[in-house]
Design a protein around this motif. Structure first.
Motif, PDB file in Angstrom:
ATOM      1  N   PRO A  23      -4.424  -8.192  -4.470  1.00 20.31           N
ATOM      2  CA  PRO A  23      -4.240  -9.755  -3.921  1.00 20.31           C
ATOM      3  C   PRO A  23      -5.370  -9.905  -3.076  1.00 20.31           C
ATOM      4  O   PRO A  23      -5.967  -9.323  -2.652  1.00 20.31           O
ATOM      5  CB  PRO A  23      -2.761  -9.299  -3.161  1.00 20.31           C
ATOM      6  N   GLY A  24      -5.419 -11.348  -2.585  1.00 23.69           N
ATOM      7  CA  GLY A  24      -6.458 -11.812  -1.831  1.00 23.69           C
ATOM      8  C   GLY A  24      -5.849 -11.448  -0.392  1.00 23.69           C
ATOM      9  O   GLY A  24      -4.904 -11.005  -0.164  1.00 23.69           O
ATOM     10  N   THR A  25      -6.725 -11.698   0.582  1.00 19.27           N
ATOM     11  CA  THR A  25      -6.228 -11.706   2.139  1.00 19.27           C
ATOM     12  C   THR A  25      -5.087 -12.327   2.229  1.00 19.27           C
ATOM     13  O   THR A  25      -4.648 -13.520   1.675  1.00 19.27           O
ATOM     14  CB  THR A  25      -7.455 -12.164   2.917  1.00 19.27           C
ATOM     15  N   GLY A  26      -4.086 -12.205   3.171  1.00 19.87           N
ATOM     16  CA  GLY A  26      -2.837 -12.636   3.671  1.00 19.87           C
ATOM     17  C   GLY A  26      -1.834 -12.672   2.659  1.00 19.87           C
ATOM     18  O   GLY A  26      -0.744 -13.215   2.448  1.00 19.87           O
ATOM     19  N   ALA A  27      -1.795 -11.512   1.793  1.00 19.33           N
ATOM     20  CA  ALA A  27      -0.812 -11.148   0.996  1.00 19.33           C
ATOM     21  C   ALA A  27       0.515 -10.943   1.732  1.00 19.33           C
ATOM     22  O   ALA A  27       0.378 -10.099   2.759  1.00 19.33           O
ATOM     23  CB  ALA A  27      -1.128 -10.319  -0.390  1.00 19.33           C
ATOM     24  N   PRO A  28       1.727 -10.962   1.213  1.00 18.61           N
ATOM     25  CA  PRO A  28       2.878 -10.594   1.892  1.00 18.61           C
ATOM     26  C   PRO A  28       2.948  -8.938   1.870  1.00 18.61           C
ATOM     27  O   PRO A  28       2.321  -8.449   1.239  1.00 18.61           O
ATOM     28  CB  PRO A  28       3.810 -11.071   1.303  1.00 18.61           C
ATOM     29  N   SER A  29       3.408  -8.545   3.017  1.00 21.21           N
ATOM     30  CA  SER A  29       3.801  -7.072   3.075  1.00 21.21           C
ATOM     31  C   SER A  29       4.896  -6.479   2.350  1.00 21.21           C
ATOM     32  O   SER A  29       5.874  -7.065   2.064  1.00 21.21           O
ATOM     33  CB  SER A  29       3.792  -6.517   4.607  1.00 21.21           C
ATOM     34  N   VAL A  67       0.822  -1.222  -0.021  1.00 24.98           N
ATOM     35  CA  VAL A  67       0.047  -0.013  -0.027  1.00 24.98           C
ATOM     36  C   VAL A  67       0.789   1.220   0.052  1.00 24.98           C
ATOM     37  O   VAL A  67       2.076   1.085   0.383  1.00 24.98           O
ATOM     38  CB  VAL A  67      -1.068   0.017   1.091  1.00 24.98           C
ATOM     39  N   PHE A  68       0.370   2.383  -0.277  1.00 25.58           N
ATOM     40  CA  PHE A  68       1.265   3.729  -0.609  1.00 25.58           C
ATOM     41  C   PHE A  68       0.173   4.825   0.011  1.00 25.58           C
ATOM     42  O   PHE A  68      -0.998   5.019  -0.356  1.00 25.58           O
ATOM     43  CB  PHE A  68       1.270   3.720  -2.297  1.00 25.58           C
ATOM     44  N   LEU A  69       0.814   5.239   0.710  1.00 22.58           N
ATOM     45  CA  LEU A  69       0.459   6.623   1.316  1.00 22.58           C
ATOM     46  C   LEU A  69       0.607   7.953   0.788  1.00 22.58           C
ATOM     47  O   LEU A  69       2.058   8.267   0.202  1.00 22.58           O
ATOM     48  CB  LEU A  69       0.770   6.907   3.051  1.00 22.58           C
ATOM     49  N   GLU A 117      -8.331  -5.508   5.152  1.00 23.72           N
ATOM     50  CA  GLU A 117      -9.648  -4.866   5.087  1.00 23.72           C
ATOM     51  C   GLU A 117      -9.636  -3.792   3.893  1.00 23.72           C
ATOM     52  O   GLU A 117     -10.916  -3.535   3.138  1.00 23.72           O
ATOM     53  CB  GLU A 117      -9.724  -4.124   6.196  1.00 23.72           C
ATOM     54  N   LEU A 118      -8.536  -3.250   3.480  1.00 26.18           N
ATOM     55  CA  LEU A 118      -8.464  -1.990   2.452  1.00 26.18           C
ATOM     56  C   LEU A 118      -8.716  -2.906   1.151  1.00 26.18           C
ATOM     57  O   LEU A 118      -9.271  -2.468   0.163  1.00 26.18           O
ATOM     58  CB  LEU A 118      -7.042  -1.360   2.523  1.00 26.18           C
ATOM     59  N   PHE A 119      -7.860  -3.716   1.070  1.00 25.44           N
ATOM     60  CA  PHE A 119      -7.861  -4.536  -0.481  1.00 25.44           C
ATOM     61  C   PHE A 119      -9.473  -5.131  -0.462  1.00 25.44           C
ATOM     62  O   PHE A 119     -10.003  -5.076  -1.398  1.00 25.44           O
ATOM     63  CB  PHE A 119      -7.034  -5.875  -0.237  1.00 25.44           C
TER      64      PHE A 119
END
Length: 192
Positions: A186-192, A77-79, A172-174
């Motif tokens: 990506p689905g839940t559980g994607a690497p950070s 994610v990007f801010l 939750e954002l995805f």
């Protein structure tokens, strides 16, 4: 996190492919800005409902977002902080496009211009319904205001630890972005 009235924090997907539609929408808005400027110069400042400046600010905002995105990283994610007037201009322009789509007589010139430009200048051709839907999707990402946004934004802003709370908020954002119609996330559980 305290929000300064001048800044509007946006959390965006780290893969710019999710905002691919922003490119052609930006071109449509640039075209509207140019047409509204010409109309203003010829004494008809309301020909496209708004003056040229909101159209140009909206187009420039989409361009800046696209240019400032870091290299794609799936699951990231990007801010980005936007001055409050930029999202406001996007909402104003969306209002004009909705009026045009809905056959509002005051927005007839905007409808004609957007319809002709989107149908003739893009492959595949686009209709005004698509332009409206794509701008709505972009604004859904930019204006998402759920607790997960604040959690992720605070962590990114303070360069905090990417712990389970962060990963849960990011997931939750995805999910919210997928619900808004963004694809390629990506689905839940994607690497950070």
């Amino acid at each position: 996190m305290t929000k300064n009235r001048a800044d509007y924090p946006c959390v965006l997907p780290g893969d710019p492919v999710c905002l691919d539609d922003a490119g052609y929408v930006q071109e449509v808005l640039d075209c509207l800005a140019a047409a509204a400027a010409v109309a203003h110069d010829y004494g008809d400042p309301e020909k496209y409902v708004l003056a040229h400046l909101p159209f140009q600010v909206a187009a420039d905002t989409l361009g800046r977002i696209r240019c400032d995105m870091p290299p794609a990283r799936r699951g990231a994610v990007f801010l980005m902080a936007l001055p409050a007037f930029e999202p406001e201009a996007l909402w104003e322009v969306l209002g004009v496009l909705r009026r045009a789509r809905d056959a509002d007589a005051d927005a007839a010139e905007a409808y004609d211009l957007v319809r002709d430009y989107a149908m003739r200048c893009f492959l595949p051709p686009r209709g005004i319904d698509e332009v409206v839907a794509d701008l709505e999707r972009i604004l859904a990402v930019l204006s998402l205001d759920i607790p997960a946004v604040r959690t992720v934004a605070t962590t990114l802003l303070l360069d905090g630890e990417r712990d389970d709370a962060f990963r849960c908020a990011r997931d939750e954002l995805f999910a919210a972005w997928r619900a808004a119609g963004l694809s390629g996330l990506p689905g839940t559980g994607a690497p950070s």
